[in-house]
Enzyme design. Structure first.
Site, PDB file in Angstrom:
ATOM      1  N   GLY A 196      44.080 -11.464  -5.034  1.00  6.57           N
ATOM      2  CA  GLY A 196      42.675 -11.495  -4.644  1.00  6.57           C
ATOM      3  C   GLY A 196      42.109 -12.890  -4.781  1.00  6.57           C
ATOM      4  CG  ASP A 219      42.445 -11.937  -0.906  1.00 12.69           C
ATOM      5  OD1 ASP A 219      42.170 -10.797  -0.470  1.00 12.69           O
ATOM      6  OD2 ASP A 219      41.679 -12.577  -1.637  1.00 12.69           O
ATOM      7  CG  ASP A 239      46.173  -2.828   0.126  1.00 11.50           C
ATOM      8  OD1 ASP A 239      45.681  -3.063  -0.997  1.00 11.50           O
ATOM      9  OD2 ASP A 239      45.874  -1.827   0.805  1.00 11.50           O
ATOM     10  CG  MET A 240      44.746  -5.487  -4.678  1.00 15.77           C
ATOM     11  SD  MET A 240      43.599  -6.430  -5.731  1.00 15.77           S
ATOM     12  CE  MET A 240      42.214  -6.657  -4.629  1.00 15.77           C
ATOM     13  CE  LYS A 253      36.425 -16.621 -10.719  1.00 20.66           C
ATOM     14  NZ  LYS A 253      35.479 -16.716  -9.588  1.00 20.66           N
ATOM     15  CG  HIS A 257      33.819  -7.707 -12.532  1.00 17.03           C
ATOM     16  ND1 HIS A 257      32.723  -8.496 -12.780  1.00 17.03           N
ATOM     17  CD2 HIS A 257      34.314  -8.145 -11.337  1.00 17.03           C
ATOM     18  CE1 HIS A 257      32.551  -9.355 -11.793  1.00 17.03           C
ATOM     19  NE2 HIS A 257      33.499  -9.161 -10.910  1.00 17.03           N
ATOM     20  CG  ASP A 288      36.767  -9.196 -15.038  1.00 15.23           C
ATOM     21  OD1 ASP A 288      35.521  -9.095 -15.040  1.00 15.23           O
ATOM     22  OD2 ASP A 288      37.481  -8.729 -14.136  1.00 15.23           O
ATOM     23  CD  GLU A 319      31.253  -7.340 -15.722  1.00 12.97           C
ATOM     24  OE1 GLU A 319      32.425  -7.447 -16.153  1.00 12.97           O
ATOM     25  OE2 GLU A 319      30.860  -7.892 -14.678  1.00 12.97           O
TER      26      GLU A 319
END
Length: 352
Positions: A196, A219, A239-240, A253, A257, A288, A319
């Site tokens: 990402g 990504d 696609d992750m 990164k 969240h 994060d 979060e």
């Protein structure tokens, strides 16, 4: 007397938080006008008349500009230097905060200010109370726009550019801190995939700081198609949720969240499949937020709690406190983690 004092304090408290939103817009105005850039270019305190001359505004607006600068100086963005040469006007210099708003600064947050205070970013919040009252399972942003935030961004290319520039602006600061203060996290790594990773800014920062690490940005295909060609960083589309390329470390990164617990676990399992065993150097590195339940730093805790509600309304994510992170890691098959606080964010090393 004590009751009226308490009443006035309560009124001031309410008013302070109402005005907080207004101060943000005044700051955005200063950045859009290029005030930090003009003062920076002058190299010393800049008198009001010369500041007005260097901006795209008429001289008649000088008194109004002085009023804007007076507020932003009070809030810590500029320093006012009183007249010492009988010219009758103040001069202005930058503070550490406004130095971050100079566009030519390598860690500039100018695009971050403009992007995240854009009316299109803020308008869904007008429906927040309606969302709470409804049975809607969709996010506030989806309720407002009729589609998830990422689909809406793709359908509005100008906003998508604004949003990407804003996130890249924020990344420039975080990247500098991570590669400077968290060198041990990258010790012994030979390869790293930034999942990402957007425009590849973070991966490039890692590759420059640690040339021995082979860095890859992973990504969606339409995202990596826009990444400038680089000999230091490879770009791969995919696609992750389906697959993550193999590497010693997977880097995430500000991805987790935005996601639900179930989505986080799914991606972490893909990460575990992509990395070697711990004794062979395998790890996941996450940048994060780890919610500060102790509230030791008011501004840090406030930033984290605001971000939590932003994730709620925008993506359905959240979060998390440290125990919530550990629960996710365990469900994904990891056995240990190490947390290094970095202001409002943290660097989390997760080990299989």
């Amino acid at each position: 007397m004590e009751q009226t004092k308490e009443l006035l304090q309560a009124q001031t408290h309410v008013g302070h938080h109402i005005r907080g939103n207004l101060i943000s817009m005044f700051l955005k105005c200063a950045v859009e006008l290029g005030i930090p850039d003009a003062i920076h270019a002058h190299g010393q305190p800049l008198p009001l008349s010369r500041l007005v001359s260097s901006l795209p505004i008429p001289q008649s607006k000088a008194p109004s500009l002085r009023r804007l600068l007076r507020l932003l100086a009070h809030t810590g963005f500029f320093t006012i230097h009183p007249d010492h040469d009988s010219s009758g006007e103040d001069a202005y210099s930058l503070t550490p905060s406004s130095q971050l708003l100079v566009r030519s600064c390598p860690t500039s947050l100018a695009s971050y200010v403009i992007g995240f205070l854009d009316s299109r970013m803020l308008s869904p919040l007008q429906l927040l109370s309606a969302w709470y009252r409804s049975e809607q399972s969709a996010t506030v942003a989806e309720m407002a726009r009729g589609m998830p935030v990422w689909e809406w961004a793709r359908a509005n290319p100008d906003f998508n550019v604004l949003f990407n520039e804003a996130t890249a602006s924020d990344t420039s600061v975080v990247a500098k801190v991570v590669v400077t203060d968290c060198k041990a996290a990258f010790h012994g790594l030979r390869s790293l995939v930034d999942v990402g990773g957007g425009n590849g800014m973070f991966a490039r920062a890692i590759a420059e700081a640690f040339p021995h690490i082979k860095c890859t940005v992973y990504d969606l295909p339409h995202v990596v198609a826009t990444i400038p060609k680089s000999s230091a960083v490879e770009a791969i589309g995919g696609d992750m949720f389906e697959h993550i390329p193999s590497a010693d470390a997977v880097f995430l990164k500000l991805i987790m969240h935005m996601l639900t617990e179930e989505q986080c676990v799914k991606i972490l399992r893909r990460c575990k499949d992509a990395i070697p065993k711990r004794e062979e150097g395998g790890k996941v590195i996450i940048v994060d937020m780890v919610l500060n339940s102790e509230k030791e730093d008011y501004m840090v805790t406030e930033a984290q709690l605001v971000s939590d509600l932003v994730m709620l309304q925008a993506t359905g994510g959240k979060e998390r406190e440290e125990h919530e992170w550990k629960k996710i890691f365990m469900e994904a098959g990891f056995v240990d983690c190490r947390v290094t606080p970095l202001g409002a964010r943290s660097l989390i090393e997760v080990f299989p």
